[in-house]
Design a protein around this motif. Sequence first.
Motif, PDB file in Angstrom:
ATOM      1  N   GLY A  60      -9.360  11.975   9.589  1.00 25.45           N
ATOM      2  CA  GLY A  60      -8.354  12.134   8.540  1.00 25.45           C
ATOM      3  C   GLY A  60      -6.954  11.730   8.972  1.00 25.45           C
ATOM      4  O   GLY A  60      -5.960  12.296   8.500  1.00 25.45           O
ATOM      5  N   LEU A  61      -6.846  10.745   9.842  1.00 26.30           N
ATOM      6  CA  LEU A  61      -5.535  10.282  10.299  1.00 26.30           C
ATOM      7  C   LEU A  61      -4.953   9.341   9.246  1.00 26.30           C
ATOM      8  O   LEU A  61      -5.574   8.334   8.913  1.00 26.30           O
ATOM      9  CB  LEU A  61      -5.671   9.554  11.641  1.00 26.30           C
ATOM     10  N   PRO A  62      -3.770   9.655   8.724  1.00 24.52           N
ATOM     11  CA  PRO A  62      -3.280   8.954   7.525  1.00 24.52           C
ATOM     12  C   PRO A  62      -2.473   7.689   7.820  1.00 24.52           C
ATOM     13  O   PRO A  62      -1.397   7.478   7.259  1.00 24.52           O
ATOM     14  CB  PRO A  62      -2.403  10.030   6.873  1.00 24.52           C
ATOM     15  N   TRP A  63      -2.976   6.815   8.681  1.00 19.87           N
ATOM     16  CA  TRP A  63      -2.245   5.582   9.022  1.00 19.87           C
ATOM     17  C   TRP A  63      -1.931   4.752   7.786  1.00 19.87           C
ATOM     18  O   TRP A  63      -2.748   4.659   6.869  1.00 19.87           O
ATOM     19  CB  TRP A  63      -3.077   4.723   9.985  1.00 19.87           C
ATOM     20  N   ASP A  64      -0.787   4.094   7.819  1.00 18.09           N
ATOM     21  CA  ASP A  64      -0.498   3.063   6.813  1.00 18.09           C
ATOM     22  C   ASP A  64      -1.302   1.803   7.093  1.00 18.09           C
ATOM     23  O   ASP A  64      -1.654   1.062   6.175  1.00 18.09           O
ATOM     24  CB  ASP A  64       1.005   2.734   6.801  1.00 18.09           C
ATOM     25  N   CYS A  65      -1.557   1.544   8.357  1.00 17.05           N
ATOM     26  CA  CYS A  65      -2.382   0.395   8.741  1.00 17.05           C
ATOM     27  C   CYS A  65      -2.889   0.642  10.156  1.00 17.05           C
ATOM     28  O   CYS A  65      -2.418   1.552  10.845  1.00 17.05           O
ATOM     29  CB  CYS A  65      -1.587  -0.922   8.673  1.00 17.05           C
ATOM     30  N   VAL A  66      -3.860  -0.147  10.537  1.00 19.20           N
ATOM     31  CA  VAL A  66      -4.469  -0.021  11.864  1.00 19.20           C
ATOM     32  C   VAL A  66      -4.135  -1.285  12.648  1.00 19.20           C
ATOM     33  O   VAL A  66      -4.419  -2.394  12.192  1.00 19.20           O
ATOM     34  CB  VAL A  66      -6.002   0.152  11.731  1.00 19.20           C
ATOM     35  N   ILE A  67      -3.515  -1.114  13.810  1.00 18.81           N
ATOM     36  CA  ILE A  67      -3.232  -2.261  14.682  1.00 18.81           C
ATOM     37  C   ILE A  67      -3.844  -1.978  16.050  1.00 18.81           C
ATOM     38  O   ILE A  67      -3.682  -0.888  16.593  1.00 18.81           O
ATOM     39  CB  ILE A  67      -1.715  -2.540  14.790  1.00 18.81           C
TER      40      ILE A  67
ATOM     41  N   CYS B   9       8.715   8.798   5.742  1.00 16.65           N
ATOM     42  CA  CYS B   9       9.913   7.958   5.917  1.00 16.65           C
ATOM     43  C   CYS B   9       9.679   6.723   6.769  1.00 16.65           C
ATOM     44  O   CYS B   9      10.569   5.876   6.871  1.00 16.65           O
ATOM     45  CB  CYS B   9      11.041   8.774   6.534  1.00 16.65           C
ATOM     46  N   TYR B  10       8.540   6.642   7.422  1.00 15.17           N
ATOM     47  CA  TYR B  10       8.281   5.502   8.301  1.00 15.17           C
ATOM     48  C   TYR B  10       6.905   4.930   8.005  1.00 15.17           C
ATOM     49  O   TYR B  10       5.998   5.659   7.585  1.00 15.17           O
ATOM     50  CB  TYR B  10       8.307   5.940   9.773  1.00 15.17           C
ATOM     51  N   THR B  11       6.763   3.644   8.278  1.00 11.73           N
ATOM     52  CA  THR B  11       5.420   3.071   8.351  1.00 11.73           C
ATOM     53  C   THR B  11       4.814   3.576   9.651  1.00 11.73           C
ATOM     54  O   THR B  11       5.439   3.480  10.714  1.00 11.73           O
ATOM     55  CB  THR B  11       5.496   1.530   8.360  1.00 11.73           C
ATOM     56  N   ILE B  12       3.626   4.143   9.562  1.00  6.92           N
ATOM     57  CA  ILE B  12       2.960   4.632  10.782  1.00  6.92           C
ATOM     58  C   ILE B  12       1.693   3.825  11.025  1.00  6.92           C
ATOM     59  O   ILE B  12       0.875   3.630  10.134  1.00  6.92           O
ATOM     60  CB  ILE B  12       2.658   6.153  10.720  1.00  6.92           C
TER      61      ILE B  12
ATOM     62  N   SER C  52       1.440  13.032   8.783  1.00 11.68           N
ATOM     63  CA  SER C  52       1.703  13.047   7.339  1.00 11.68           C
ATOM     64  C   SER C  52       3.197  13.206   7.061  1.00 11.68           C
ATOM     65  O   SER C  52       3.741  12.570   6.142  1.00 11.68           O
ATOM     66  CB  SER C  52       0.918  14.181   6.674  1.00 11.68           C
ATOM     67  N   ARG C  53       3.868  14.023   7.882  1.00 13.04           N
ATOM     68  CA  ARG C  53       5.327  14.178   7.712  1.00 13.04           C
ATOM     69  C   ARG C  53       6.047  12.883   8.071  1.00 13.04           C
ATOM     70  O   ARG C  53       6.945  12.434   7.358  1.00 13.04           O
ATOM     71  CB  ARG C  53       5.849  15.297   8.605  1.00 13.04           C
TER      72      ARG C  53
ATOM     73  N   ALA D 270       0.835  -1.204   0.000  1.00 13.13           N
ATOM     74  CA  ALA D 270       0.000   0.000   0.000  1.00 13.13           C
ATOM     75  C   ALA D 270       0.866   1.249   0.000  1.00 13.13           C
ATOM     76  O   ALA D 270       0.602   2.219  -0.723  1.00 13.13           O
ATOM     77  CB  ALA D 270      -0.928  -0.007   1.211  1.00 13.13           C
ATOM     78  N   LYS D 271       1.926   1.221   0.811  1.00 13.37           N
ATOM     79  CA  LYS D 271       2.822   2.373   0.898  1.00 13.37           C
ATOM     80  C   LYS D 271       3.533   2.581  -0.428  1.00 13.37           C
ATOM     81  O   LYS D 271       3.667   3.706  -0.914  1.00 13.37           O
ATOM     82  CB  LYS D 271       3.833   2.106   2.020  1.00 13.37           C
ATOM     83  N   HIS D 272       3.973   1.501  -1.034  1.00 12.54           N
ATOM     84  CA  HIS D 272       4.735   1.561  -2.277  1.00 12.54           C
ATOM     85  C   HIS D 272       3.865   2.015  -3.442  1.00 12.54           C
ATOM     86  O   HIS D 272       4.290   2.812  -4.283  1.00 12.54           O
ATOM     87  CB  HIS D 272       5.318   0.168  -2.548  1.00 12.54           C
ATOM     88  N   ALA D 273       2.642   1.519  -3.484  1.00 16.92           N
ATOM     89  CA  ALA D 273       1.780   1.760  -4.642  1.00 16.92           C
ATOM     90  C   ALA D 273       0.796   2.909  -4.418  1.00 16.92           C
ATOM     91  O   ALA D 273       0.070   3.276  -5.332  1.00 16.92           O
ATOM     92  CB  ALA D 273       0.999   0.479  -4.980  1.00 16.92           C
TER      93      ALA D 273
END
Lengths: 241, 241
Positions: free
Chosen positions: B146-153, B124-127, B119-120, A142-145
């Motif tokens: 509008g929290l831009p998580w890469d994934c939810v854990i 550079c990191y998976t958040i 967002s910043r 997801a991050k990459h694409a």
Amino acid sequence: MPDLSPMAKVKALAFDVFGTVVDWRGSITAEAAQIGAAHQVEADWATFADAWRDGYAPAMDKVRKGELPWMNIDSLHRLILDSILPAFGLADLDEAQREHLNHAWHRLQPWADSVEGLSRLKRCYTITTLSNGNFSLLTNMAKHAGLPWDCVISAELFGHYKPDPQAYHGTAKLLGIDISELMLVAAHPSDLRAARALGCRTAYVIRPLEFGLGHPPYEVAEGEFDLVAETFNDLAAQLDL
Amino acid sequence: MPDLSPMAKVKALAFDVFGTVVDWRGSITAEAAQIGAAHQVEADWATFADAWRDGYAPAMDKVRKGELPWMNIDSLHRLILDSILPAFGLADLDEAQREHLNHAWHRLQPWADSVEGLSRLKRCYTITTLSNGNFSLLTNMAKHAGLPWDCVISAELFGHYKPDPQAYHGTAKLLGIDISELMLVAAHPSDLRAARALGCRTAYVIRPLEFGLGHPPYEVAEGEFDLVAETFNDLAAQLDL
């Protein structure tokens, strides 16, 4: 015309990923060709991609039947990769090179309509993966694409691969919704049929190039799925977005 | 100066959510005040928010110790809500009104710096979240705020609430990284200490208004955590973003 009244209840769309959202065959072919060129090895890299993918369903079925312990897709991909490399002249790849190639599945490219279509669908629905790919694979992809998921859901979270019912029921439960409020979006009738049997809504998205040119289409009965779409943008339009 | 060399290994940032990313007290106070006004009930709604939150840690501890079966936070919140409503003049709320109010935790507002800072950091990191809030709560909150998580854990994925070690180890495993490559970002030293003891990197973000004006700050030893930041933007700056 499909009966749209159950559609009004849908709160979340869960997407199959390999083949439905991303072009695994084109992406793996391209990465393998790069490695081949770097090692001055010539081979049919689309055939390499197909061979890698061909090992996937049987390996997963062994896990589903208990013949293999639970292994995530990264581990299954690696088992298959190690077994096919010699036939393609790449037996000499070292550990780091094998791991890098194995992670090509974390870097698959989306179909041309995927990001735009998902962004439209996200306006009115929670959009999530529901893939047999492992959680880190899906998150990295997801991050990459640039895939704008609201959340990432993997069969790994349930310890059961699709089409085991636990994967579909588990997704609805995690999202806090009834299974009738969940729509599975997939390019594979077998996945959609398993979901439908449990009470999910279903959207079949046709991806004629998943297996390359000239691959025969799946046989699907008229009205078997709630919606049939050519692209994610078409799906968004059918859902009035 | 903190030793920055272990920082270079960090691949993912896992965020505590209640109090760290979102202002639960201000948000719950505002929603309760609205309901109070609609029912012509006057009360100190910040005290209501505090009373609701005060029930949270004891209820979770009962689950952690096995005195209650596994229940997600929505269910724990509802138990507590039902117990405090009479004292605030809202005993008459019906089932639908109680469920709506209980879901105020899905609609919490972020601190002013949260969305921009995340967002910043995402560049550079998976958040990801690492919260005791249930998966659907965190997913709905992200969509709403509008929290831009890469994934939810969520701790729900592991059946263990923080500070149980399973929550931190499980997060690293799902992300496919070593625990030393994971940084916990939190406004609560107890959470950070549990993570640090397992080998996580730690970033303490000070949220002086979490419990309202005049609440005494936590006592933290010099150098106890890898980074100490005033905001997520400050954290991003310290990580050279």
